[in-house]
Scaffold this motif. Sequence first.
Motif, PDB file in Angstrom:
ATOM      1  N   CYS A 301       0.852  -1.202   0.000  1.00 39.55           N
ATOM      2  CA  CYS A 301       0.000   0.000   0.000  1.00 39.55           C
ATOM      3  C   CYS A 301       0.884   1.248   0.000  1.00 39.55           C
ATOM      4  O   CYS A 301       1.994   1.218   0.539  1.00 39.55           O
ATOM      5  N   GLY A 302       0.348   2.331  -0.530  1.00 37.79           N
ATOM      6  CA  GLY A 302       0.979   3.654  -0.416  1.00 37.79           C
ATOM      7  C   GLY A 302       2.402   3.676  -0.951  1.00 37.79           C
ATOM      8  O   GLY A 302       2.707   3.174  -2.039  1.00 37.79           O
ATOM      9  N   THR A 303       3.274   4.254  -0.146  1.00 34.47           N
ATOM     10  CA  THR A 303       4.681   4.363  -0.530  1.00 34.47           C
ATOM     11  C   THR A 303       5.289   2.996  -0.805  1.00 34.47           C
ATOM     12  O   THR A 303       6.086   2.826  -1.738  1.00 34.47           O
ATOM     13  N   SER A 304       4.914   2.004  -0.006  1.00 33.10           N
ATOM     14  CA  SER A 304       5.473   0.662  -0.199  1.00 33.10           C
ATOM     15  C   SER A 304       5.044   0.093  -1.550  1.00 33.10           C
ATOM     16  O   SER A 304       5.777  -0.675  -2.171  1.00 33.10           O
ATOM     17  N   ILE A 347       5.341  -5.849   0.782  1.00 32.36           N
ATOM     18  CA  ILE A 347       6.283  -4.798   1.188  1.00 32.36           C
ATOM     19  C   ILE A 347       5.553  -3.922   2.195  1.00 32.36           C
ATOM     20  O   ILE A 347       4.476  -3.394   1.891  1.00 32.36           O
ATOM     21  N   THR A 348       6.110  -3.796   3.366  1.00 34.07           N
ATOM     22  CA  THR A 348       5.437  -2.997   4.395  1.00 34.07           C
ATOM     23  C   THR A 348       6.435  -2.494   5.422  1.00 34.07           C
ATOM     24  O   THR A 348       7.175  -3.287   6.001  1.00 34.07           O
ATOM     25  N   GLY A 351       4.670  -3.476   8.839  1.00 31.50           N
ATOM     26  CA  GLY A 351       4.344  -4.891   9.007  1.00 31.50           C
ATOM     27  C   GLY A 351       2.990  -5.095   9.641  1.00 31.50           C
ATOM     28  O   GLY A 351       2.645  -6.207  10.050  1.00 31.50           O
ATOM     29  N   THR A 353       0.030  -3.247   8.288  1.00 33.77           N
ATOM     30  CA  THR A 353      -1.019  -2.690   7.433  1.00 33.77           C
ATOM     31  C   THR A 353      -2.078  -3.763   7.148  1.00 33.77           C
ATOM     32  O   THR A 353      -1.761  -4.831   6.609  1.00 33.77           O
ATOM     33  N   VAL A 399       5.210  10.425   9.786  1.00 31.14           N
ATOM     34  CA  VAL A 399       4.107   9.673   9.175  1.00 31.14           C
ATOM     35  C   VAL A 399       4.361   9.472   7.674  1.00 31.14           C
ATOM     36  O   VAL A 399       4.038   8.429   7.115  1.00 31.14           O
ATOM     37  N   ALA A 400       4.955  10.466   7.040  1.00 29.31           N
ATOM     38  CA  ALA A 400       5.295  10.319   5.620  1.00 29.31           C
ATOM     39  C   ALA A 400       6.582   9.502   5.510  1.00 29.31           C
ATOM     40  O   ALA A 400       7.621   9.870   6.052  1.00 29.31           O
ATOM     41  N   SER A 401       6.486   8.404   4.808  1.00 34.06           N
ATOM     42  CA  SER A 401       7.618   7.481   4.730  1.00 34.06           C
ATOM     43  C   SER A 401       8.733   8.041   3.831  1.00 34.06           C
ATOM     44  O   SER A 401       8.469   8.560   2.748  1.00 34.06           O
ATOM     45  N   GLN A 408      13.501  -0.017   1.032  1.00 32.99           N
ATOM     46  CA  GLN A 408      12.711  -1.045   0.333  1.00 32.99           C
ATOM     47  C   GLN A 408      13.221  -1.219  -1.098  1.00 32.99           C
ATOM     48  O   GLN A 408      13.339  -2.329  -1.624  1.00 32.99           O
ATOM     49  N   LEU A 485       2.841  11.747  -3.971  1.00 26.28           N
ATOM     50  CA  LEU A 485       2.234  11.316  -2.693  1.00 26.28           C
ATOM     51  C   LEU A 485       2.834  12.101  -1.527  1.00 26.28           C
ATOM     52  O   LEU A 485       2.111  12.573  -0.645  1.00 26.28           O
ATOM     53  N   LYS A 605       0.293   6.530  10.824  1.00 27.29           N
ATOM     54  CA  LYS A 605       1.466   5.852  10.266  1.00 27.29           C
ATOM     55  C   LYS A 605       1.149   4.405   9.883  1.00 27.29           C
ATOM     56  O   LYS A 605       1.513   3.958   8.805  1.00 27.29           O
ATOM     57  N   VAL A 607      -1.723   1.714   9.143  1.00 26.10           N
ATOM     58  CA  VAL A 607      -3.155   1.656   8.873  1.00 26.10           C
ATOM     59  C   VAL A 607      -3.619   0.233   9.184  1.00 26.10           C
ATOM     60  O   VAL A 607      -3.640  -0.635   8.323  1.00 26.10           O
TER      61      VAL A 607
HETATM   62  O1  M6R Z   1       3.611   0.312   6.858  1.00 28.06           O
HETATM   63  P1  M6R Z   1       3.315   0.187   5.392  1.00 28.06           P
HETATM   64  O2  M6R Z   1       4.521   0.295   4.545  1.00 28.06           O
HETATM   65  O3  M6R Z   1       2.528  -1.067   5.084  1.00 28.06           O
HETATM   66  O4  M6R Z   1       2.367   1.400   5.082  1.00 28.06           O
HETATM   67  C1  M6R Z   1       1.804   1.574   3.825  1.00 28.06           C
HETATM   68  C2  M6R Z   1       1.220   2.948   3.666  1.00 28.06           C
HETATM   69  O5  M6R Z   1       0.204   3.163   4.609  1.00 28.06           O
HETATM   70  C3  M6R Z   1       2.273   4.049   3.825  1.00 28.06           C
HETATM   71  O6  M6R Z   1       3.329   3.881   2.935  1.00 28.06           O
HETATM   72  C4  M6R Z   1       1.629   5.416   3.591  1.00 28.06           C
HETATM   73  O7  M6R Z   1       1.272   5.577   2.258  1.00 28.06           O
HETATM   74  C5  M6R Z   1       2.561   6.529   4.071  1.00 28.06           C
HETATM   75  N1  M6R Z   1       1.797   7.588   4.653  1.00 28.06           N
HETATM   76  C6  M6R Z   1       3.400   7.073   2.985  1.00 28.06           C
HETATM   77  O8  M6R Z   1       4.134   8.179   3.334  1.00 28.06           O
END
Ligand code: M6R
Length: 610
Positions: A301-304, A347-348, A351, A353, A399-401, A408, A485, A605, A607
Amino acid sequence: MCGIIGYTGGEEAVPIIIDGLKRLEYRGYDSAGIACQCDAKVEVRRCKGKISELDSQLSDFSGSSSTAIGHTRWATHGKPSEENAHPHRSDGIVIVHNGIIENYIELKQQLEGEGYVFTSETDTEVICHLIKKHSEDKSLTEALMEAIRSVRGAYAIAAMSEKEPGRIVAARKDSPLVAGIGDGECFVASDIPAFLAHTRKVVFMEDGEMAVLSPEGIEFLSLEGKPIQKETVTIDWNAAMAEKGGYRHFMLKEIFEQPRSVADTITGRLLSHRTGEINLEEFGLEDQQLRTLEKVTIVACGTSWHAGLFGKYIIERFARIPVEVDIASEFRYRGPILQDNSLFVSITQSGETADTLAAQRLAQAQGTKTLSICNVVGSTASREADAVFFTRSGPEIGVASTKAFTAQIVALYLFSVALGRAKGALDEDGARDLINDLLTVADLMEQTLLSDPEIKGIAKELHKNKAFLFLGRSLQFPIALEGALKLKEISYIHAEGYAAGEMKHGPIALIDDGYPVVVCAPKDDLYEKVVSNIQEIRSRGGTIILITNESNKAHAAGISDYVITVPDCPTHIMPIITAVPMQLLSYHIGVFLGCDVDQPRNLAKSVTVE
Ligand code: M6R
């Protein structure tokens, strides 16, 4: 989502809980609360807003307490307000909860029929009343056990009773919970940094387990009340790793930590620098398994997920086998086809999500081997996957990865080389060259970070724009998506990431006078094509911010309004480097706009709910 901490021991509990909540604030920060055992009573304080608000409300708290639970909330059921903040109370019972109780409406109706009065809009309150109901003739442990038999959904719960001073009872299902064991004191929390300043001895709780904490120690039980023997793990992070260390924000600190963090991802993963041979044991995989592999499915999800897209490009390029990449929330409901001889890769960073975990479980249920590329040691994804590759970025608090993303990418790069060798798509020389290129990454990142003042200057000029477009092609496409993002997350500016070649198929309609377009285009075999896109944008009045390599600076200056250069390096490692100016640009724009870049609105951070 939501952070929980509980403490029982010989120290004053309130400052420990407040400090722990501050360290968990990345999980949610719209309201907060604490419940402390004071003599034979439990006192509850809650408020809307951040932990600092709760802290100031506690200034008149004069009681002494050595057992307490606390909560920082990310609202799911009911708006952020004092009434909806945790802990919730039913007479002498108080609880904090992370997760979602799916059958709370029917339980609520039932309990209301029995005379229980609800004072919040949350799903959590039903658990509290259920415990109260069962505690008339049972201990807190038995009453919680009984209560969770009636609930459906996800939970991490910590509960206390006025009748049982010094005791905290906790339970988990589908929401993270970890226990900490100190000297004459015990902790339970959603995540390790909450108590890392006090102990590094932790016990990871599994679904369906309960913990009964007292200053003397922790007893772990099954939901049937049977004692469970658990392993205590000593964590090698220290508390300082989760501090800002002189930086204004965690995000900036984590961006600047990247040279170190990517080096940590690589260290120990090579059997030989000379041959470029990768230690497959580090991936929990065997050469034989890789040799017979016919497909890789990456889910995140998201950045991952953006890292996963990079994985597709790099694995297909180096290992020449098909890679499918999917967003976890889509994958889990589309009846995915996982063929034999395929590998599922989650990818997380966290770990935890929820959608990624569900996708991984689905793959396992279909008999597919799973590998998790994960940052948090002891997290659910890492424990449940058949194989795990830890990215070793250390705690990521912003919170922003940022640093988790580049780690990764590095992990996927290593995996692609290992797979390329196993599949015979790379020979020894080819693999060695690719690994030697990778070994330069930390230095290249250091050099790139020197451009921070210049990037800040560009951010100053551009921060008032209402929308941005980010373009990239091939390996730079995931970086463009990630740039967009990052910007939207921390500055609330609308931003879209696009494959540059797609621009003519719609997004070009957005371009008018001064519209800012960030283009990630190092001088590679697709550069000329991206230059055509740049010209099309310029002829419509758009402003170009071009991220390119140093030796291309002169050409770049002739076709763009702003140029950000990164050191020259091979195309396949360039995305690890171009990610850095993307992050810095977003960071500075967010700061110029006065945004809370470490804790952007509405986000959390990890979800841990769908
Ligand atoms: O912990 P995860 O890598 O599974 O989280 C996935 C996304 O929730 C996460 O990358 C989210 O998009 C961040 N806010 C990105 O900055």
